[in-house]
Design a protein around this motif. Structure first.
Motif, PDB file in Angstrom:
ATOM      1  N   PRO A 261       0.761  -1.248   0.000  1.00  0.00           N
ATOM      2  CA  PRO A 261       0.000   0.000   0.000  1.00  0.00           C
ATOM      3  C   PRO A 261       0.791   1.296   0.000  1.00  0.00           C
ATOM      4  CG  PRO A 261      -1.016  -1.561   1.476  1.00  0.00           C
ATOM      5  CD  PRO A 261       0.276  -2.182   1.037  1.00  0.00           C
ATOM      6  N   LYS A 262       1.820   1.413   0.849  1.00  0.00           N
ATOM      7  CA  LYS A 262       2.462   2.721   1.041  1.00  0.00           C
ATOM      8  C   LYS A 262       2.984   3.306  -0.263  1.00  0.00           C
ATOM      9  CE  LYS A 262       3.867   6.016   3.825  1.00  0.00           C
ATOM     10  NZ  LYS A 262       4.333   7.010   2.869  1.00  0.00           N
ATOM     11  N   ALA A 263       3.598   2.473  -1.102  1.00  0.00           N
ATOM     12  CA  ALA A 263       4.154   2.977  -2.354  1.00  0.00           C
ATOM     13  C   ALA A 263       3.069   3.567  -3.249  1.00  0.00           C
ATOM     14  CB  ALA A 263       4.883   1.845  -3.086  1.00  0.00           C
ATOM     15  N   ILE A 264       1.892   2.934  -3.255  1.00  0.00           N
ATOM     16  CA  ILE A 264       0.809   3.423  -4.115  1.00  0.00           C
ATOM     17  C   ILE A 264       0.146   4.657  -3.509  1.00  0.00           C
ATOM     18  CG2 ILE A 264      -1.394   2.801  -5.157  1.00  0.00           C
ATOM     19  CD1 ILE A 264      -0.470  -0.029  -5.315  1.00  0.00           C
ATOM     20  N   LEU A 265      -0.003   4.686  -2.190  1.00  0.00           N
ATOM     21  CA  LEU A 265      -0.650   5.832  -1.543  1.00  0.00           C
ATOM     22  C   LEU A 265       0.178   7.100  -1.706  1.00  0.00           C
ATOM     23  CD1 LEU A 265      -2.006   4.164   1.713  1.00  0.00           C
ATOM     24  CD2 LEU A 265      -3.156   4.504  -0.480  1.00  0.00           C
ATOM     25  N   ASP A 266       1.494   6.973  -1.689  1.00  0.00           N
ATOM     26  CA  ASP A 266       2.345   8.136  -1.937  1.00  0.00           C
ATOM     27  C   ASP A 266       2.064   8.728  -3.313  1.00  0.00           C
ATOM     28  OD1 ASP A 266       3.595   7.987   0.516  1.00  0.00           O
ATOM     29  OD2 ASP A 266       5.298   6.817  -0.225  1.00  0.00           O
ATOM     30  N   PRO A 298      -4.543   4.774  -7.157  1.00  0.00           N
ATOM     31  CA  PRO A 298      -3.834   5.401  -6.027  1.00  0.00           C
ATOM     32  C   PRO A 298      -4.662   6.454  -5.302  1.00  0.00           C
ATOM     33  CG  PRO A 298      -2.386   5.238  -7.933  1.00  0.00           C
ATOM     34  CD  PRO A 298      -3.759   4.879  -8.413  1.00  0.00           C
ATOM     35  N   VAL A 299      -5.403   7.267  -6.069  1.00  0.00           N
ATOM     36  CA  VAL A 299      -6.203   8.327  -5.444  1.00  0.00           C
ATOM     37  C   VAL A 299      -7.342   7.725  -4.637  1.00  0.00           C
ATOM     38  CG1 VAL A 299      -7.760  10.259  -5.903  1.00  0.00           C
ATOM     39  CG2 VAL A 299      -5.581  10.086  -7.133  1.00  0.00           C
ATOM     40  N   SER A 300      -8.039   6.752  -5.201  1.00  0.00           N
ATOM     41  CA  SER A 300      -9.154   6.139  -4.473  1.00  0.00           C
ATOM     42  C   SER A 300      -8.646   5.373  -3.250  1.00  0.00           C
ATOM     43  CB  SER A 300      -9.955   5.206  -5.387  1.00  0.00           C
ATOM     44  OG  SER A 300      -9.158   4.144  -5.868  1.00  0.00           O
ATOM     45  N   GLY A 301      -7.448   4.790  -3.353  1.00  0.00           N
ATOM     46  CA  GLY A 301      -6.872   4.106  -2.200  1.00  0.00           C
ATOM     47  C   GLY A 301      -6.622   5.055  -1.043  1.00  0.00           C
ATOM     48  N   PHE A 450       7.561  12.199  -8.638  1.00  0.00           N
ATOM     49  CA  PHE A 450       6.303  12.229  -7.904  1.00  0.00           C
ATOM     50  C   PHE A 450       6.452  12.930  -6.555  1.00  0.00           C
ATOM     51  CE2 PHE A 450       3.772   8.459  -9.885  1.00  0.00           C
ATOM     52  CZ  PHE A 450       3.760   9.135 -11.102  1.00  0.00           C
ATOM     53  N   CYS A 451       7.538  13.673  -6.387  1.00  0.00           N
ATOM     54  CA  CYS A 451       7.732  14.440  -5.158  1.00  0.00           C
ATOM     55  C   CYS A 451       7.459  15.914  -5.442  1.00  0.00           C
ATOM     56  CB  CYS A 451       9.171  14.290  -4.658  1.00  0.00           C
ATOM     57  SG  CYS A 451       9.574  12.624  -4.117  1.00  0.00           S
ATOM     58  N   LEU A 452       7.016  16.620  -4.414  1.00  0.00           N
ATOM     59  CA  LEU A 452       6.784  18.068  -4.523  1.00  0.00           C
ATOM     60  C   LEU A 452       7.691  18.783  -3.529  1.00  0.00           C
ATOM     61  CD1 LEU A 452       2.876  18.159  -4.746  1.00  0.00           C
ATOM     62  CD2 LEU A 452       4.503  18.577  -6.597  1.00  0.00           C
ATOM     63  N   PRO A 453       8.710  19.538  -4.016  1.00  0.00           N
ATOM     64  CA  PRO A 453       9.098  19.636  -5.428  1.00  0.00           C
ATOM     65  C   PRO A 453       9.822  18.381  -5.894  1.00  0.00           C
ATOM     66  CG  PRO A 453      10.654  20.802  -4.044  1.00  0.00           C
ATOM     67  CD  PRO A 453       9.581  20.338  -3.130  1.00  0.00           C
ATOM     68  N   PRO A 454       9.981  18.190  -7.226  1.00  0.00           N
ATOM     69  CA  PRO A 454      10.685  17.015  -7.743  1.00  0.00           C
ATOM     70  C   PRO A 454      12.118  16.970  -7.203  1.00  0.00           C
ATOM     71  CG  PRO A 454       9.523  18.156  -9.500  1.00  0.00           C
ATOM     72  CD  PRO A 454       9.477  19.060  -8.310  1.00  0.00           C
ATOM     73  N   LEU A 455      12.655  15.780  -7.084  1.00  0.00           N
ATOM     74  CA  LEU A 455      14.018  15.638  -6.578  1.00  0.00           C
ATOM     75  C   LEU A 455      14.754  14.560  -7.347  1.00  0.00           C
ATOM     76  CD1 LEU A 455      14.044  12.800  -4.826  1.00  0.00           C
ATOM     77  CD2 LEU A 455      12.933  14.211  -3.102  1.00  0.00           C
ATOM     78  N   LYS A 456      16.062  14.554  -7.183  1.00  0.00           N
ATOM     79  CA  LYS A 456      16.903  13.509  -7.749  1.00  0.00           C
ATOM     80  C   LYS A 456      17.670  12.840  -6.625  1.00  0.00           C
ATOM     81  CE  LYS A 456      17.512  15.395 -12.421  1.00  0.00           C
ATOM     82  NZ  LYS A 456      16.656  14.317 -12.988  1.00  0.00           N
ATOM     83  N   VAL A 457      17.952  11.557  -6.792  1.00  0.00           N
ATOM     84  CA  VAL A 457      18.715  10.822  -5.792  1.00  0.00           C
ATOM     85  C   VAL A 457      20.172  11.286  -5.885  1.00  0.00           C
ATOM     86  CG1 VAL A 457      19.405   8.541  -4.981  1.00  0.00           C
ATOM     87  CG2 VAL A 457      17.163   8.861  -6.068  1.00  0.00           C
TER      88      VAL A 457
END
Length: 479
Positions: A261-266, A298-301, A450-457
């Motif tokens: 779940p956590k990966a999809i909820l993010d 993901p949104v409905s979850g 999918f991060c706000l703001p976008p990031l790089k590793v």
């Protein structure tokens, strides 16, 4: 000696002749097809009694459905009309070996197959899995095509998940007793080709309403299991439920095939917060079904996690059932916003939701922790492990899993042999993922876009730098 051999030969020939004599006749085949098309009570007399018991064993019923075991057999209108008017053609009987046979029904648009043992109809699940390896746990009957792809660990994880959902859904002592006695059938197929053969559907996993079976290609398919468990809790309901709730509940608490779940909820939080989707766009069932599942699920979850937190399980289940309908009225179903908690509470939930809390991506990680293993660039900090890697890293090998085969490892690291490792950590400049190779599920990840703001590793000397919280792993990585 010769007399004994002759007796055995005659017995074998007699049984073969007996089996052939028990196959369904063309006249009975046509009567069976007529009963299926009409969905009337006479269909029961054609079914093997054990199939009817399997269909009814958990006590789940659907309003207006007379023959539960026929759910999912959707003959097209032209075929039904031809059968009703006795003008249908294309009914053939194939011998399948032993006392098994198949009726094939062909029309100008579609073809359908029905399986028989002797003169009685059986489900395709019984036919195709008849020689599969099978065993039972406390709440499950497992039928597995490829035993090297499944393991006791996955069975235990399914049991633990069942226990947690039984608490969430407030199963009674009688609810638990019934499942323990009659079991949840978990049918694990080798791949997408085999599951299509078994179910007749191109899918990776599905909950079979007719028999309350979970048929899947995933070791731990929590999502499809939850479809069964919520129906079991409700006991009797209309056949269809608005997908905002049906899929939302299964995603919110069970993830989706191969992803916990956590990966999809993010991802759901990002889709809402970035304005890429407004929740109201999913209120119409038709609109929900038109929306790509990578967006709507993901949104409905996430929304269903909010609903259950806000309403509690009893009121949530009332809401869930209130948006269930029979087939004739489901297509126009739309959620009324007045049935939902105030929008400001949803916004408050979103503002407090912590995204990507299992993986930390920050440039100062290199200064944290002490080396976990000699000669590696994995470090242990107080509450996390610091990784500085440029290749996929597999961890925690155990001899107990030496015979296990991980589909995910073969997919992601095809040039390396698998030796029974439990975890696989994979990184790129835009994403970090952690997999449990015993279930083959994604258990934690962060996606930079999918991060706000976008990031790089962050990258250092050719390696990617990040931290994974210790809670992601079930044991210390030192073990």
């Amino acid at each position: 000696m010769k007399q004994a051999l002759l007796t055995i030969l005659l017995l074998v020939l007699f049984r073969q002749a007996q089996a052939q004599g028990q196959r369904i006749s063309p006249d009975e085949a046509r009567r069976f097809i007529t009963a299926v098309a009409a969905d009337d009570s006479t269909a029961r007399r054609f079914m093997l009694e054990s199939e009817i018991r399997a269909s009814e064993r958990l006590g789940i019923t659907y309003e207006g459905v007379q023959n539960k075991f026929l759910i999912g057999i959707n003959l097209d209108a032209a075929t039904r009309s031809g059968i009703a008017s006795r003008t249908a053609s294309g009914i053939t009987i194939d011998t399948l070996g032993g006392d098994y046979s198949r009726i094939r029904l062909s029309s100008s648009q579609n073809s359908y197959s029905f399986y028989f043992k002797g003169t009685k109809a059986i489900s395709p699940y019984s036919y195709f899995t008849r020689a599969w390896h099978s065993w039972k746990s406390k709440h499950f009957t497992f039928r597995v095509s490829d035993t090297a792809s499944f393991n006791n660990y996955s069975a235990e994880r399914l049991e633990r998940f069942f226990d947690s959902m039984a608490v969430l859904l407030k199963f009674t002592a009688e609810d638990l007793r019934r499942i323990e006695e009659h079991k949840i059938d978990y049918i694990l197929c080798r791949d997408e080709h085999e599951i299509e053969e078994v179910t007749g559907v191109k899918t990776l996993g599905i909950y079979i309403l007719a028999y309350d079976y979970v048929v899947t290609t995933f070791n731990c398919h929590y999502h499809e299991l939850l479809h069964l468990l919520v129906n079991y809790k409700l006991k009797s309901l209309p056949l269809y439920t608005h997908p905002l709730f049906q899929e939302g509940f299964a995603v919110g608490f069970g993830g989706r095939g191969g992803k916990e779940p956590k990966a999809i909820l993010d991802a759901g939080h990002y889709l809402i917060s970035s304005g890429l989707l407004d929740l109201g766009e999913l209120y119409s069932r038709a609109a929900f079904l038109r929306t790509d599942p990578t967006i709507s699920y993901p949104v409905s979850g996430l929304f269903n996690r909010f609903l259950l937190e806000e309403l509690g399980i009893d009121r949530y289940l009332q809401l869930y059932r209130s948006y269930s309908r029979p087939s004739y009225s489901i297509d126009t179903l739309t959620v009324d916003s007045s049935d939902l908690p105030p929008a400001k509470k949803w916004q408050a939930f979103l503002s407090q939701f912590r995204t990507y809390s299992d993986i930390l991506v920050r440039s100062d990680s290199a200064s944290r922790g002490v080396p976990l293993f000699r000669g590696t660039t994995i470090y242990e900090a107080d509450s996390s492990y610091v990784f500085w890697i440029n290749n996929a890293v597999a961890l925690n090998s155990t001899n107990d899993m030496a015979r296990h085969r991980s589909k995910k490892f073969s997919e992601l690291v095809p040039d390396r042999p698998y030796h029974g490792e439990k975890y696989l950590v994979v990184a790129s400049e835009n994403e970090v993922s952690v997999y449990n190779l015993y279930t083959d599920n994604l258990i934690a990840n962060v996606v930079g876009n999918f991060c706000l703001p976008p990031l790089k590793v962050p990258s250092k000397d050719g390696g990617y730098l990040f931290e994974v919280m210790k809670r992601v792993f079930e044991e210390s990585l030192k073990e």
